[in-house]
Structures are given as C-alpha cells and as structure tokens.
Design a protein around this motif. Structure first.
Motif, short mmCIF file in Angstrom:
data_model
loop_
_atom_site.label_atom_id
_atom_site.label_comp_id
_atom_site.label_asym_id
_atom_site.label_seq_id
_atom_site.Cartn_x
_atom_site.Cartn_y
_atom_site.Cartn_z
N GLU A 59 0.71 -1.05 0.02
CA GLU A 59 -0.05 0.00 0.00
C GLU A 59 0.86 1.42 0.17
O GLU A 59 0.69 2.30 -0.62
N ASN A 60 1.74 1.24 0.80
CA ASN A 60 2.68 2.47 0.94
C ASN A 60 4.06 2.25 0.71
O ASN A 60 5.11 2.63 1.24
N SER A 61 4.35 1.71 -0.61
CA SER A 61 5.76 1.39 -0.99
C SER A 61 6.02 2.51 -2.13
O SER A 61 5.35 2.45 -3.28
N PHE A 62 7.18 2.97 -2.09
CA PHE A 62 7.40 3.89 -3.17
C PHE A 62 8.92 3.84 -3.76
O PHE A 62 9.80 3.49 -2.64
N SER A 95 19.41 5.33 -5.31
CA SER A 95 18.08 4.72 -5.34
C SER A 95 17.81 3.81 -4.22
O SER A 95 18.60 2.85 -4.09
N ALA A 96 16.60 3.61 -3.96
CA ALA A 96 15.83 2.74 -3.16
C ALA A 96 14.49 2.70 -3.37
O ALA A 96 13.69 3.52 -3.94
N LYS A 97 13.92 1.87 -2.27
CA LYS A 97 12.45 1.65 -2.15
C LYS A 97 12.24 1.78 -0.63
O LYS A 97 12.86 1.35 -0.02
N ILE A 98 11.08 2.75 -0.53
CA ILE A 98 10.65 2.74 0.82
C ILE A 98 9.21 2.23 1.03
O ILE A 98 8.41 2.06 0.16
N SER A 99 9.06 1.97 2.17
CA SER A 99 7.63 1.59 2.67
C SER A 99 7.10 1.87 4.13
O SER A 99 8.04 1.94 5.08
N MET A 171 12.34 6.20 11.74
CA MET A 171 12.54 5.00 11.87
C MET A 171 11.39 3.93 11.48
O MET A 171 11.64 2.85 11.26
N SER A 172 10.07 4.43 11.29
CA SER A 172 8.90 3.74 10.79
C SER A 172 9.02 3.61 9.34
O SER A 172 8.23 3.00 8.72
N VAL A 173 10.03 4.11 8.51
CA VAL A 173 10.25 3.96 7.00
C VAL A 173 11.10 3.11 6.78
O VAL A 173 12.52 3.11 7.34
#
Length: 176
Positions: A59-62, A95-99, A171-173
């Motif tokens: 849902e919240n991955s970017f 580059s990375a993926k965050i959630s 830290m929640s990311v």
C-alpha cells in the motif's frame, strides 16, 4: 552488495517457514531475487527485505532517491505530483524503495510538535470503513494509506477533502 548478509535458499526457507523447494521455485519465477555464486544461489538481506516489502506492505511502497540535506537523510519520492521528502534513517544512498505501514501513521488536524521527523500535510481523498477501523487515503503528493480507528474518525470528524497532517517517525520508514 556492501558487506550484506548472504542467505542460502535453505536459510530463506527457514526464515519464511516455507520449504526450500518453494524458495527455489520463487527464485526461478523471479519473485525473490538471488545471486549465482559459482554453482550456488545466495539471497542478500536487502533482496529478502525487498520481497517482504513487496508482498506485505504494498500500500505505501514507493521508489525514491535517498538524499542528504543539512546532515539529515531524506527519501525524495519519485513520481510524486509535488516534491515529497520523507525523513529516513538509513546508510543507503542513491536509488531505494521505501515503505511505511499504514498503522504507523498518525493523523492530526494540526502540525504536531513532537519527536517524529515526518509531519506531512495532505488532503483526505479516500475513506473506507472496515470492521472497527477506517482506511483513509491522504494525498501528500503521493497517496498514503492510513489506518485509524472508527472512534478517531468520529471524534476528529474526518471527511473527504479535509486537510490533515500525516505524522510518523523516520525509523518507521523501511528502506531497501
């Protein structure tokens, strides 16, 4: 791979409580990325985390670019309708993926003065009532899904079109 932990498919199977044959099939299908080292397969910690992020927190991955501003790390979200910088705690660069888990985000009517580094203004663009809670979509330049209790929606009188603040700790990311 930067000094990352390498797992055998058998170790990945133990962690995910699956059979090693299932893991080999998942690697073959491209669901889990792996490196071939000689005749062996190895999965890095970040490859495993990427798989888990994609399978459990979509849902919240970017996609993002990790940047440093005034000695603080931020994920600049790629593809946002406006510049969205999310404070993160990571050693990763580039580059990375965050959630972000929907239940880790607090909604406020006003800017909160607190230890959470992310206090992002947005507009409620979606509301779905579930059993005892709601899933709200808040557009902060990207659509963030936020889980809140039914009581919170009632007491704070949240409705479509309201301006709210999404508050969460760096830290929640999750960053991979």
């Amino acid at each position: 791979m930067r000094d990352e932990i390498l797992y055998t498919p058998e170790e990945v199977a133990q962690k995910l409580k699956l059979s090693k044959y299932t893991i080999y099939e998942m690697i073959k299908r491209g669901e889990i990325s792996a490196h071939r080292i000689g005749r062996s397969l190895r999965v890095t910690e970040s490859q495993l985390q990427t798989y888990l992020m994609q399978s459990t927190q979509s849902e919240n991955s970017f996609e993002a670019e990790i940047v440093t501003i005034d000695d603080e790390k931020f994920a600049k979200v790629i593809g946002a309708t406006k510049d969205v910088y999310i404070s993160v705690t990571t050693d990763i660069e580039g580059s990375a993926k965050i959630s972000i888990k929907a239940e880790d985000i607090i909604l406020s009517r006003n800017v909160l003065i607190c230890s959470a580094r992310n206090n992002l203004e947005g507009i409620i663009t979606g509301m779905e009532e579930l059993n005892n809670n709601y899933k709200l979509v808040v557009n902060i330049g990207i659509p963030l899904v936020v889980s809140v209790t039914k009581r919170s929606v009632q007491e704070l009188e949240f409705k479509l079109g309201d301006t709210v603040y999404c508050v969460f700790k760096s830290m929640s990311v999750a960053v991979v």
